[in-house]
Motif scaffolding. Structure first.
Motif, PDB file in Angstrom:
ATOM      1  N   GLY A  49       3.250  -8.046  -2.179  1.00  0.00           N
ATOM      2  CA  GLY A  49       3.432  -7.239  -2.270  1.00  0.00           C
ATOM      3  C   GLY A  49       4.269  -6.540  -3.683  1.00  0.00           C
ATOM      4  N   CYS A  50       4.606  -7.886  -4.184  1.00  0.00           N
ATOM      5  CA  CYS A  50       5.102  -7.921  -5.561  1.00  0.00           C
ATOM      6  C   CYS A  50       4.174  -8.237  -6.907  1.00  0.00           C
ATOM      7  CB  CYS A  50       6.586  -9.219  -5.836  1.00  0.00           C
ATOM      8  SG  CYS A  50       6.989  -9.390  -7.410  1.00  0.00           S
ATOM      9  N   LYS A  51       4.325  -7.364  -8.283  1.00  0.00           N
ATOM     10  CA  LYS A  51       3.236  -7.337  -9.095  1.00  0.00           C
ATOM     11  C   LYS A  51       3.504  -8.315  -9.724  1.00  0.00           C
ATOM     12  CE  LYS A  51       1.777  -2.637  -8.286  1.00  0.00           C
ATOM     13  NZ  LYS A  51       1.531  -1.279  -8.609  1.00  0.00           N
ATOM     14  N   VAL A  52       4.685  -8.472  -9.600  1.00  0.00           N
ATOM     15  CA  VAL A  52       5.275  -9.692 -10.489  1.00  0.00           C
ATOM     16  C   VAL A  52       4.746 -11.001 -10.740  1.00  0.00           C
ATOM     17  CG1 VAL A  52       6.812 -10.573 -12.171  1.00  0.00           C
ATOM     18  CG2 VAL A  52       7.228  -8.529 -12.198  1.00  0.00           C
ATOM     19  N   CYS A  53       5.120 -11.208  -9.048  1.00  0.00           N
ATOM     20  CA  CYS A  53       4.513 -12.305  -8.848  1.00  0.00           C
ATOM     21  C   CYS A  53       2.868 -12.702  -8.442  1.00  0.00           C
ATOM     22  CB  CYS A  53       4.988 -12.846  -7.062  1.00  0.00           C
ATOM     23  SG  CYS A  53       6.145 -12.872  -7.004  1.00  0.00           S
ATOM     24  N   ALA A  54       2.129 -11.104  -8.060  1.00  0.00           N
ATOM     25  CA  ALA A  54       0.763 -11.823  -7.575  1.00  0.00           C
ATOM     26  C   ALA A  54       0.413 -11.749  -9.309  1.00  0.00           C
ATOM     27  CB  ALA A  54       0.141 -10.265  -7.638  1.00  0.00           C
ATOM     28  N   ALA A  55       0.463 -11.222 -10.695  1.00  0.00           N
ATOM     29  CA  ALA A  55      -0.303 -11.287 -11.518  1.00  0.00           C
ATOM     30  C   ALA A  55       0.596 -13.054 -11.806  1.00  0.00           C
ATOM     31  CB  ALA A  55       0.669 -10.463 -12.794  1.00  0.00           C
ATOM     32  N   ASN A  56       1.244 -13.493 -12.060  1.00  0.00           N
ATOM     33  CA  ASN A  56       1.517 -15.070 -12.132  1.00  0.00           C
ATOM     34  C   ASN A  56       1.178 -15.888 -11.413  1.00  0.00           C
ATOM     35  OD1 ASN A  56       3.641 -15.592 -13.745  1.00  0.00           O
ATOM     36  ND2 ASN A  56       4.488 -14.150 -12.968  1.00  0.00           N
ATOM     37  N   TRP A  57       0.772 -16.018  -9.831  1.00  0.00           N
ATOM     38  CA  TRP A  57      -0.013 -16.229  -9.263  1.00  0.00           C
ATOM     39  C   TRP A  57      -1.622 -16.854  -9.824  1.00  0.00           C
ATOM     40  CZ3 TRP A  57       1.018 -19.495  -5.801  1.00  0.00           C
ATOM     41  CH2 TRP A  57      -0.427 -19.944  -5.108  1.00  0.00           C
ATOM     42  N   THR A  58      -1.735 -15.169 -10.360  1.00  0.00           N
ATOM     43  CA  THR A  58      -3.816 -14.944 -10.614  1.00  0.00           C
ATOM     44  C   THR A  58      -3.259 -15.739 -11.681  1.00  0.00           C
ATOM     45  OG1 THR A  58      -3.641 -13.056  -9.667  1.00  0.00           O
ATOM     46  CG2 THR A  58      -4.830 -13.659 -11.507  1.00  0.00           C
ATOM     47  N   GLN A  59      -2.399 -15.581 -12.957  1.00  0.00           N
ATOM     48  CA  GLN A  59      -2.286 -16.855 -14.238  1.00  0.00           C
ATOM     49  C   GLN A  59      -2.053 -17.634 -13.645  1.00  0.00           C
ATOM     50  OE1 GLN A  59       0.928 -14.461 -15.242  1.00  0.00           O
ATOM     51  NE2 GLN A  59      -0.709 -13.553 -17.509  1.00  0.00           N
ATOM     52  N   LEU A  60      -0.983 -18.149 -13.032  1.00  0.00           N
ATOM     53  CA  LEU A  60      -1.359 -20.162 -12.521  1.00  0.00           C
ATOM     54  C   LEU A  60      -2.454 -20.593 -11.805  1.00  0.00           C
ATOM     55  CD1 LEU A  60       1.383 -21.239  -9.465  1.00  0.00           C
ATOM     56  CD2 LEU A  60      -0.820 -21.875  -9.305  1.00  0.00           C
ATOM     57  N   ASN A  61      -3.261 -19.464 -10.893  1.00  0.00           N
ATOM     58  CA  ASN A  61      -5.040 -19.824 -10.581  1.00  0.00           C
ATOM     59  C   ASN A  61      -6.218 -20.175 -11.489  1.00  0.00           C
ATOM     60  OD1 ASN A  61      -4.235 -20.166  -7.672  1.00  0.00           O
ATOM     61  ND2 ASN A  61      -3.590 -18.738  -7.647  1.00  0.00           N
ATOM     62  N   THR A  62      -5.712 -19.779 -12.688  1.00  0.00           N
ATOM     63  CA  THR A  62      -6.846 -19.346 -13.330  1.00  0.00           C
ATOM     64  C   THR A  62      -6.445 -20.604 -14.640  1.00  0.00           C
ATOM     65  OG1 THR A  62      -6.878 -17.242 -13.826  1.00  0.00           O
ATOM     66  CG2 THR A  62      -6.851 -18.264 -16.011  1.00  0.00           C
ATOM     67  N   ALA A  63      -5.423 -20.954 -15.081  1.00  0.00           N
ATOM     68  CA  ALA A  63      -4.575 -22.528 -15.801  1.00  0.00           C
ATOM     69  C   ALA A  63      -5.293 -23.507 -14.816  1.00  0.00           C
ATOM     70  CB  ALA A  63      -3.580 -22.236 -16.002  1.00  0.00           C
ATOM     71  N   LYS A  64      -4.895 -24.268 -13.332  1.00  0.00           N
ATOM     72  CA  LYS A  64      -5.332 -24.868 -12.966  1.00  0.00           C
ATOM     73  C   LYS A  64      -6.532 -25.033 -12.873  1.00  0.00           C
ATOM     74  CE  LYS A  64      -4.724 -26.285  -8.349  1.00  0.00           C
ATOM     75  NZ  LYS A  64      -4.025 -26.309  -6.966  1.00  0.00           N
ATOM     76  N   GLY A  65      -7.420 -23.827 -12.585  1.00  0.00           N
ATOM     77  CA  GLY A  65      -8.925 -23.834 -12.652  1.00  0.00           C
ATOM     78  C   GLY A  65      -9.818 -24.611 -14.172  1.00  0.00           C
ATOM     79  N   VAL A  66      -8.748 -24.044 -15.243  1.00  0.00           N
ATOM     80  CA  VAL A  66      -9.278 -25.334 -15.776  1.00  0.00           C
ATOM     81  C   VAL A  66      -8.629 -26.342 -16.447  1.00  0.00           C
ATOM     82  CG1 VAL A  66      -9.987 -22.687 -16.889  1.00  0.00           C
ATOM     83  CG2 VAL A  66      -7.945 -23.669 -17.889  1.00  0.00           C
ATOM     84  N   GLY A  67      -7.876 -26.563 -16.248  1.00  0.00           N
ATOM     85  CA  GLY A  67      -7.068 -28.274 -16.121  1.00  0.00           C
ATOM     86  C   GLY A  67      -5.578 -28.406 -16.649  1.00  0.00           C
ATOM     87  N   ASP A  68      -5.372 -27.088 -16.867  1.00  0.00           N
ATOM     88  CA  ASP A  68      -4.072 -26.485 -17.991  1.00  0.00           C
ATOM     89  C   ASP A  68      -2.660 -26.794 -16.867  1.00  0.00           C
ATOM     90  OD1 ASP A  68      -1.974 -26.058 -19.807  1.00  0.00           O
ATOM     91  OD2 ASP A  68      -2.915 -24.361 -20.712  1.00  0.00           O
ATOM     92  N   ILE A  69      -2.686 -27.637 -16.461  1.00  0.00           N
ATOM     93  CA  ILE A  69      -1.756 -28.187 -15.697  1.00  0.00           C
ATOM     94  C   ILE A  69      -0.236 -27.413 -16.107  1.00  0.00           C
ATOM     95  CG2 ILE A  69       0.082 -29.398 -13.743  1.00  0.00           C
ATOM     96  CD1 ILE A  69      -2.888 -28.442 -12.834  1.00  0.00           C
TER      97      ILE A  69
END
Length: 68
Positions: free
Chosen positions: A29-49
């Protein structure tokens, strides 16, 4: 004199290190956590660990501070 250039070999992280580095749980339910989670998965998906790790740190810090 000619400059020699070469590409560095990719860094091989130990097995499980990436999972440890990116280990975090967004607060439901936290928008800040959700935004970071989306960005984390996007970065991980392109290999930017490195960038994914920054977002994982933001989630851990936010979840441990703002939601305590």
């Amino acid at each position: 004199m000619a400059m020699e250039t070469r590409q560095e070999r990719p860094l091989d992280l130990p097995v499980g290190f990436e999972a440890w580095l990116l280990d975090c749980v967004p607060v439901p339910g936290c928008k800040v956590c959700a935004a970071n989670w989306t960005q984390l998965n996007t970065a991980k998906g392109v290999g930017d660990i490195a960038q994914a790790a920054r977002h994982a740190t933001e989630i851990r810090d936010h979840a441990g501070g703002a939601h305590s």
